[in-house]
Write a protein that holds these residues in place. Structure first.
Motif, short mmCIF file in Angstrom:
data_model
loop_
_atom_site.label_atom_id
_atom_site.label_comp_id
_atom_site.label_asym_id
_atom_site.label_seq_id
_atom_site.Cartn_x
_atom_site.Cartn_y
_atom_site.Cartn_z
N CYS A 16 0.76 -1.06 0.16
CA CYS A 16 0.04 -0.10 0.04
C CYS A 16 0.77 1.38 -0.15
CB CYS A 16 -0.85 -0.06 1.11
SG CYS A 16 -2.27 1.15 0.96
N GLN A 44 -6.92 -3.11 11.27
CA GLN A 44 -7.30 -1.71 11.15
C GLN A 44 -8.84 -1.65 11.74
OE1 GLN A 44 -7.56 -4.04 9.02
NE2 GLN A 44 -8.92 -3.80 7.46
N HIS A 56 -10.35 4.02 9.09
CA HIS A 56 -9.70 2.64 9.34
C HIS A 56 -8.66 2.03 8.33
CE1 HIS A 56 -13.07 0.95 6.97
NE2 HIS A 56 -13.71 1.52 7.60
N THR A 57 -7.94 3.35 7.69
CA THR A 57 -7.16 3.07 6.47
C THR A 57 -5.57 3.10 6.94
OG1 THR A 57 -7.29 5.43 5.97
CG2 THR A 57 -8.61 3.70 4.81
N VAL A 58 -4.68 2.54 6.39
CA VAL A 58 -3.25 2.75 6.19
C VAL A 58 -2.77 3.43 5.02
CG1 VAL A 58 -2.55 1.19 7.98
CG2 VAL A 58 -2.69 0.38 5.71
N GLU A 70 -4.14 9.17 4.62
CA GLU A 70 -4.18 9.53 3.19
C GLU A 70 -2.86 10.03 2.58
OE1 GLU A 70 -6.29 9.07 0.35
OE2 GLU A 70 -8.14 8.58 1.61
N SER A 71 -2.07 9.04 1.82
CA SER A 71 -0.84 9.22 1.74
C SER A 71 -0.30 10.55 1.07
CB SER A 71 -0.41 7.88 0.75
OG SER A 71 -0.88 7.87 -0.56
N ARG A 72 -1.23 10.97 0.19
CA ARG A 72 -0.63 12.11 -0.52
C ARG A 72 -0.77 13.48 0.37
NH1 ARG A 72 -3.17 8.75 -3.19
NH2 ARG A 72 -2.39 7.88 -5.20
N1 LIG Z 1 -6.07 6.83 -0.83
C1 LIG Z 1 -5.57 6.29 0.23
C2 LIG Z 1 -5.76 4.73 0.25
C3 LIG Z 1 -5.63 4.19 1.64
C4 LIG Z 1 -6.40 2.70 1.40
O1 LIG Z 1 -7.53 2.41 1.07
N2 LIG Z 1 -5.56 1.89 2.17
C5 LIG Z 1 -5.91 0.67 2.19
C6 LIG Z 1 -4.91 -0.53 1.91
S1 LIG Z 1 -4.12 -0.34 0.54
C7 LIG Z 1 -6.62 0.14 3.65
O2 LIG Z 1 -6.16 0.53 4.60
N3 LIG Z 1 -7.61 -0.61 3.90
C8 LIG Z 1 -8.37 -1.25 4.86
C9 LIG Z 1 -9.70 -0.62 4.96
O3 LIG Z 1 -10.25 0.18 4.26
O4 LIG Z 1 -10.26 -1.10 5.96
C10 LIG Z 1 -3.98 6.58 0.48
O5 LIG Z 1 -3.38 7.06 -0.33
O6 LIG Z 1 -3.53 6.61 1.40
#
Ligand SMILES: N[C@@H](CCC(=O)N[C@@H](CS)C(=O)NCC(=O)O)C(=O)O
Length: 216
Positions: A16, A44, A56-58, A70-72
């Protein structure tokens, strides 16, 4: 006392966008405490992690209680905090970086996700429609890199790091960039970054076990 910035990332291979944040921190000489969140185990979605990031994202960072995902947005914040030209202060240069990052999230990444993910993650054959979109996004990138050495001008910026991490999904055994000399030259430059190996080794080991069914 100020603590090291914590970076929450996907465990295992850094597939990711956490890899892009890690590369940015390395470019800025900023130490990070990396905390692995195992998405396969659903870490997460624990109440503890959702308290940190309700989305709940990384990747997500915690800079002494200031949390951002959000990485950016994270890359912009880190470069801004250091006053580094990776995210230029000049309004026009910055607008160019923002425009390329919007191209990344709005066009390149969606095309890549639809094209490569089913093949990489689920061993499904490529879909010709999705292949067309991927080709168009790569054609766009080739055009941008025909105008300048880097994606947003003559200096490397966070736009290069973000898009590079996405492009790297495509160097699976049957994919090549023979029709994209500008992209290939830019990849070669990015691969020479002194922190490239450390931040990309696990990903490269993983991605080279994968094969796209059909190349460009
Ligand atoms: N656009 C976001 C994408 C973040 C994202 O969707 N990460 C995914 C993993 S690639 C995640 O954390 N998924 C777990 C979830 O949504 O529960 C970024 O660039 O940070």
């Amino acid at each position: 006392m100020s603590q090291t910035v914590k970076l929450y990332v996907m465990s295992r291979t850094q597939q990711c966008a956490g890899r892009a944040v890690w590369m940015t921190a390395k470019a800025l000489n900023m130490p990070l405490e990396i905390v692995a969140i195992d998405l396969e185990k659903g870490e997460q979605n624990t109440p503890e992690y959702k308290k940190i990031n309700p989305l709940h994202t990384v990747p997500t960072i915690d800079d002494n209680g200031f949390i951002i995902c959000e990485s950016r947005a994270i890359m912009k914040y880190l470069a801004n905090k250091c006053g580094d030209p990776l995210y230029p202060k000049d309004a026009k240069k910055r607008a160019l970086v923002d425009s390329r990052l919007d191209f990344d999230i709005g066009k390149f990444w969606p095309a890549l996700k639809e094209y490569a993910y089913p093949q990489v993650m689920h061993n499904k054959p490529s879909n010709p429609e999705r292949e067309k979109d991927m080709k168009e996004a790569l054609d766009n990138l080739e055009l941008l890199l025909s105008q300048s050495k880097y994606i947003a001008g003559d200096q490397m910026t966070i736009a290069d790091i973000s898009i590079f991490c996405n492009v790297s999904f495509l160097w699976m055994s049957k994919y090549n960039f023979a029709n994209y000399p500008k992209i290939q030259a830019w990849i070669d430059v990015m691969k020479k970054l002194p922190y490239y190996k450390e931040t990309n080794q696990d990903f490269n080991d993983w991605i080279h076990t994968k094969t796209l069914i059909k190349g460009q």
